[in-house]
Design a protein around this motif. Structure first.
Motif, PDB file in Angstrom:
ATOM      1  N   ASP A  21      69.936  13.744  41.133  1.00  0.00           N
ATOM      2  CA  ASP A  21      69.609  14.785  40.166  1.00  0.00           C
ATOM      3  C   ASP A  21      68.138  15.122  40.338  1.00  0.00           C
ATOM      4  O   ASP A  21      67.301  14.224  40.512  1.00  0.00           O
ATOM      5  CB  ASP A  21      69.888  14.298  38.742  1.00  0.00           C
ATOM      6  CG  ASP A  21      71.374  14.164  38.465  1.00  0.00           C
ATOM      7  OD1 ASP A  21      72.156  14.966  39.023  1.00  0.00           O
ATOM      8  OD2 ASP A  21      71.748  13.257  37.702  1.00  0.00           O
ATOM      9  N   LEU A  22      67.832  16.397  40.295  1.00  0.00           N
ATOM     10  CA  LEU A  22      66.465  16.850  40.529  1.00  0.00           C
ATOM     11  C   LEU A  22      65.612  16.722  39.275  1.00  0.00           C
ATOM     12  O   LEU A  22      66.108  16.797  38.154  1.00  0.00           O
ATOM     13  CB  LEU A  22      66.481  18.291  41.027  1.00  0.00           C
ATOM     14  CG  LEU A  22      67.253  18.504  42.332  1.00  0.00           C
ATOM     15  CD1 LEU A  22      67.320  19.981  42.666  1.00  0.00           C
ATOM     16  CD2 LEU A  22      66.623  17.712  43.459  1.00  0.00           C
ATOM     17  N   ASP A  23      64.325  16.546  39.477  1.00  0.00           N
ATOM     18  CA  ASP A  23      63.365  16.405  38.383  1.00  0.00           C
ATOM     19  C   ASP A  23      63.000  17.789  37.867  1.00  0.00           C
ATOM     20  O   ASP A  23      62.564  18.649  38.629  1.00  0.00           O
ATOM     21  CB  ASP A  23      62.116  15.678  38.889  1.00  0.00           C
ATOM     22  CG  ASP A  23      61.229  15.173  37.778  1.00  0.00           C
ATOM     23  OD1 ASP A  23      61.116  15.853  36.739  1.00  0.00           O
ATOM     24  OD2 ASP A  23      60.635  14.100  37.960  1.00  0.00           O
ATOM     25  N   GLN A  24      63.176  17.997  36.581  1.00  0.00           N
ATOM     26  CA  GLN A  24      62.872  19.286  35.970  1.00  0.00           C
ATOM     27  C   GLN A  24      61.382  19.619  36.011  1.00  0.00           C
ATOM     28  O   GLN A  24      61.001  20.772  35.844  1.00  0.00           O
ATOM     29  CB  GLN A  24      63.369  19.316  34.528  1.00  0.00           C
ATOM     30  CG  GLN A  24      62.662  18.324  33.631  1.00  0.00           C
ATOM     31  CD  GLN A  24      63.271  18.243  32.248  1.00  0.00           C
ATOM     32  OE1 GLN A  24      64.223  18.930  31.948  1.00  0.00           O
ATOM     33  NE2 GLN A  24      62.714  17.388  31.424  1.00  0.00           N
ATOM     34  N   SER A  25      60.543  18.623  36.238  1.00  0.00           N
ATOM     35  CA  SER A  25      59.098  18.869  36.285  1.00  0.00           C
ATOM     36  C   SER A  25      58.599  19.314  37.646  1.00  0.00           C
ATOM     37  O   SER A  25      57.429  19.645  37.797  1.00  0.00           O
ATOM     38  CB  SER A  25      58.334  17.617  35.861  1.00  0.00           C
ATOM     39  OG  SER A  25      58.512  17.390  34.495  1.00  0.00           O
ATOM     40  N   GLY A  26      59.471  19.273  38.657  1.00  0.00           N
ATOM     41  CA  GLY A  26      59.057  19.760  39.961  1.00  0.00           C
ATOM     42  C   GLY A  26      59.295  18.774  41.081  1.00  0.00           C
ATOM     43  O   GLY A  26      59.945  17.743  40.915  1.00  0.00           O
ATOM     44  N   TYR A  27      58.736  19.108  42.229  1.00  0.00           N
ATOM     45  CA  TYR A  27      58.914  18.288  43.422  1.00  0.00           C
ATOM     46  C   TYR A  27      57.597  18.205  44.178  1.00  0.00           C
ATOM     47  O   TYR A  27      56.651  18.949  43.910  1.00  0.00           O
ATOM     48  CB  TYR A  27      60.017  18.861  44.312  1.00  0.00           C
ATOM     49  CG  TYR A  27      59.749  20.251  44.847  1.00  0.00           C
ATOM     50  CD1 TYR A  27      59.167  20.439  46.101  1.00  0.00           C
ATOM     51  CD2 TYR A  27      60.069  21.382  44.102  1.00  0.00           C
ATOM     52  CE1 TYR A  27      58.918  21.711  46.588  1.00  0.00           C
ATOM     53  CE2 TYR A  27      59.823  22.657  44.579  1.00  0.00           C
ATOM     54  CZ  TYR A  27      59.255  22.810  45.823  1.00  0.00           C
ATOM     55  OH  TYR A  27      59.000  24.074  46.302  1.00  0.00           O
ATOM     56  N   PHE A  28      57.536  17.285  45.128  1.00  0.00           N
ATOM     57  CA  PHE A  28      56.326  17.031  45.906  1.00  0.00           C
ATOM     58  C   PHE A  28      56.615  17.177  47.394  1.00  0.00           C
ATOM     59  O   PHE A  28      57.660  16.744  47.874  1.00  0.00           O
ATOM     60  CB  PHE A  28      55.810  15.604  45.666  1.00  0.00           C
ATOM     61  CG  PHE A  28      55.306  15.364  44.274  1.00  0.00           C
ATOM     62  CD1 PHE A  28      53.955  15.444  43.994  1.00  0.00           C
ATOM     63  CD2 PHE A  28      56.175  15.049  43.247  1.00  0.00           C
ATOM     64  CE1 PHE A  28      53.475  15.218  42.707  1.00  0.00           C
ATOM     65  CE2 PHE A  28      55.718  14.816  41.959  1.00  0.00           C
ATOM     66  CZ  PHE A  28      54.360  14.902  41.693  1.00  0.00           C
ATOM     67  N   ILE A  29      55.674  17.764  48.102  1.00  0.00           N
ATOM     68  CA  ILE A  29      55.674  17.752  49.557  1.00  0.00           C
ATOM     69  C   ILE A  29      54.581  16.767  49.950  1.00  0.00           C
ATOM     70  O   ILE A  29      53.405  16.958  49.608  1.00  0.00           O
ATOM     71  CB  ILE A  29      55.396  19.145  50.157  1.00  0.00           C
ATOM     72  CG1 ILE A  29      56.441  20.160  49.697  1.00  0.00           C
ATOM     73  CG2 ILE A  29      55.307  19.073  51.684  1.00  0.00           C
ATOM     74  CD1 ILE A  29      57.856  19.870  50.154  1.00  0.00           C
ATOM     75  N   GLY A  52      72.539  22.624  38.640  1.00  0.00           N
ATOM     76  CA  GLY A  52      71.753  21.473  39.064  1.00  0.00           C
ATOM     77  C   GLY A  52      70.858  21.773  40.245  1.00  0.00           C
ATOM     78  O   GLY A  52      70.313  20.860  40.859  1.00  0.00           O
ATOM     79  N   LEU A  53      70.679  23.064  40.561  1.00  0.00           N
ATOM     80  CA  LEU A  53      69.845  23.464  41.696  1.00  0.00           C
ATOM     81  C   LEU A  53      68.438  23.800  41.223  1.00  0.00           C
ATOM     82  O   LEU A  53      68.240  24.318  40.123  1.00  0.00           O
ATOM     83  CB  LEU A  53      70.454  24.682  42.391  1.00  0.00           C
ATOM     84  CG  LEU A  53      71.857  24.490  42.970  1.00  0.00           C
ATOM     85  CD1 LEU A  53      72.393  25.813  43.507  1.00  0.00           C
ATOM     86  CD2 LEU A  53      71.859  23.425  44.047  1.00  0.00           C
ATOM     87  N   ALA A  54      67.469  23.518  42.079  1.00  0.00           N
ATOM     88  CA  ALA A  54      66.078  23.864  41.778  1.00  0.00           C
ATOM     89  C   ALA A  54      65.868  25.334  42.087  1.00  0.00           C
ATOM     90  O   ALA A  54      66.220  25.812  43.162  1.00  0.00           O
ATOM     91  CB  ALA A  54      65.128  23.013  42.609  1.00  0.00           C
ATOM     92  N   ARG A 100      61.565  11.649  35.813  1.00  0.00           N
ATOM     93  CA  ARG A 100      62.718  10.799  36.112  1.00  0.00           C
ATOM     94  C   ARG A 100      62.261   9.522  36.809  1.00  0.00           C
ATOM     95  O   ARG A 100      61.443   9.573  37.736  1.00  0.00           O
ATOM     96  CB  ARG A 100      63.713  11.536  37.002  1.00  0.00           C
ATOM     97  CG  ARG A 100      64.332  12.788  36.346  1.00  0.00           C
ATOM     98  CD  ARG A 100      65.379  13.414  37.245  1.00  0.00           C
ATOM     99  NE  ARG A 100      66.382  12.447  37.625  1.00  0.00           N
ATOM    100  CZ  ARG A 100      67.497  12.200  36.925  1.00  0.00           C
ATOM    101  NH1 ARG A 100      67.732  12.854  35.812  1.00  0.00           N
ATOM    102  NH2 ARG A 100      68.373  11.301  37.346  1.00  0.00           N
ATOM    103  N   LEU A 101      62.828   8.386  36.380  1.00  0.00           N
ATOM    104  CA  LEU A 101      62.471   7.114  37.001  1.00  0.00           C
ATOM    105  C   LEU A 101      62.881   7.055  38.465  1.00  0.00           C
ATOM    106  O   LEU A 101      62.146   6.508  39.294  1.00  0.00           O
ATOM    107  CB  LEU A 101      63.105   5.944  36.233  1.00  0.00           C
ATOM    108  CG  LEU A 101      62.564   5.725  34.817  1.00  0.00           C
ATOM    109  CD1 LEU A 101      63.333   4.592  34.139  1.00  0.00           C
ATOM    110  CD2 LEU A 101      61.081   5.442  34.828  1.00  0.00           C
ATOM    111  N   ASP A 102      64.037   7.646  38.805  1.00  0.00           N
ATOM    112  CA  ASP A 102      64.458   7.630  40.204  1.00  0.00           C
ATOM    113  C   ASP A 102      63.499   8.450  41.067  1.00  0.00           C
ATOM    114  O   ASP A 102      63.239   8.108  42.222  1.00  0.00           O
ATOM    115  CB  ASP A 102      65.905   8.080  40.383  1.00  0.00           C
ATOM    116  CG  ASP A 102      66.234   9.433  39.762  1.00  0.00           C
ATOM    117  OD1 ASP A 102      65.395  10.020  39.053  1.00  0.00           O
ATOM    118  OD2 ASP A 102      67.371   9.907  39.987  1.00  0.00           O
ATOM    119  N   HIS A 103      62.926   9.507  40.505  1.00  0.00           N
ATOM    120  CA  HIS A 103      61.954  10.311  41.236  1.00  0.00           C
ATOM    121  C   HIS A 103      60.667   9.508  41.447  1.00  0.00           C
ATOM    122  O   HIS A 103      60.075   9.521  42.536  1.00  0.00           O
ATOM    123  CB  HIS A 103      61.673  11.613  40.471  1.00  0.00           C
ATOM    124  CG  HIS A 103      60.915  12.627  41.249  1.00  0.00           C
ATOM    125  ND1 HIS A 103      60.219  13.644  40.654  1.00  0.00           N
ATOM    126  CD2 HIS A 103      60.724  12.800  42.588  1.00  0.00           C
ATOM    127  CE1 HIS A 103      59.638  14.384  41.574  1.00  0.00           C
ATOM    128  NE2 HIS A 103      59.939  13.893  42.760  1.00  0.00           N
TER     129      HIS A 103
END
Length: 127
Positions: A21-29, A52-54, A100-103
């Motif tokens: 599941d994707l983090d609603q706060s964003g993603y990192f490169i 569930g898509l960003a 998210r903890l998994d993130h």
């Protein structure tokens, strides 16, 4: 049981194929800046749609998981070690850009991989 590097890599490769599941706060490169001797992480915001898509919060377009995407990051974090980068992002940034903890666990693993690549001179490719 003595596990080989190959058998351990096979476990991780299989786990890399699971649904997340994707983090609603964003993603990192994540990338390595060899000249500055830093591990860097560009943070990008996103919105998670009903599938569930960003999606890009500005355009509403789905952000592809692979390939080039022209977007502007919100922040660039950097650290000399994986631990330093984790502390900056997860402890010192308010509000925390990870919900998210998994993130958070994923970022920690990737930062260690990036640190190892920086120290060893090997190429780093984000998982």
């Amino acid at each position: 049981m003595n596990q080989t590097i190959e058998s351990l890599a096979a476990i991780d490769n299989k786990l890399s194929q699971r649904h997340i599941d994707l983090d609603q706060s964003g993603y990192f490169i994540i990338y390595v800046d060899r000249e500055a001797q830093l591990i860097c992480a560009k943070h990008f915001t996103n919105v998670i749609d009903e599938r569930g898509l960003a999606v890009d919060p500005e355009t509403g377009k789905v952000i592809p998981a692979r390939g080039k995407v022209e977007r502007t990051h919100t922040t660039v974090y950097s650290g000399r070690t994986a631990k330093e980068l984790c502390v900056k992002i997860l402890e010192q940034t308010q509000p925390c850009p990870v919900t998210r903890l998994d993130h958070a666990a994923y970022l920690g693993r990737e930062f260690v991989r990036a640190e190892n690549a920086l120290v060893s001179g090997q190429e780093y490719i984000q998982d």
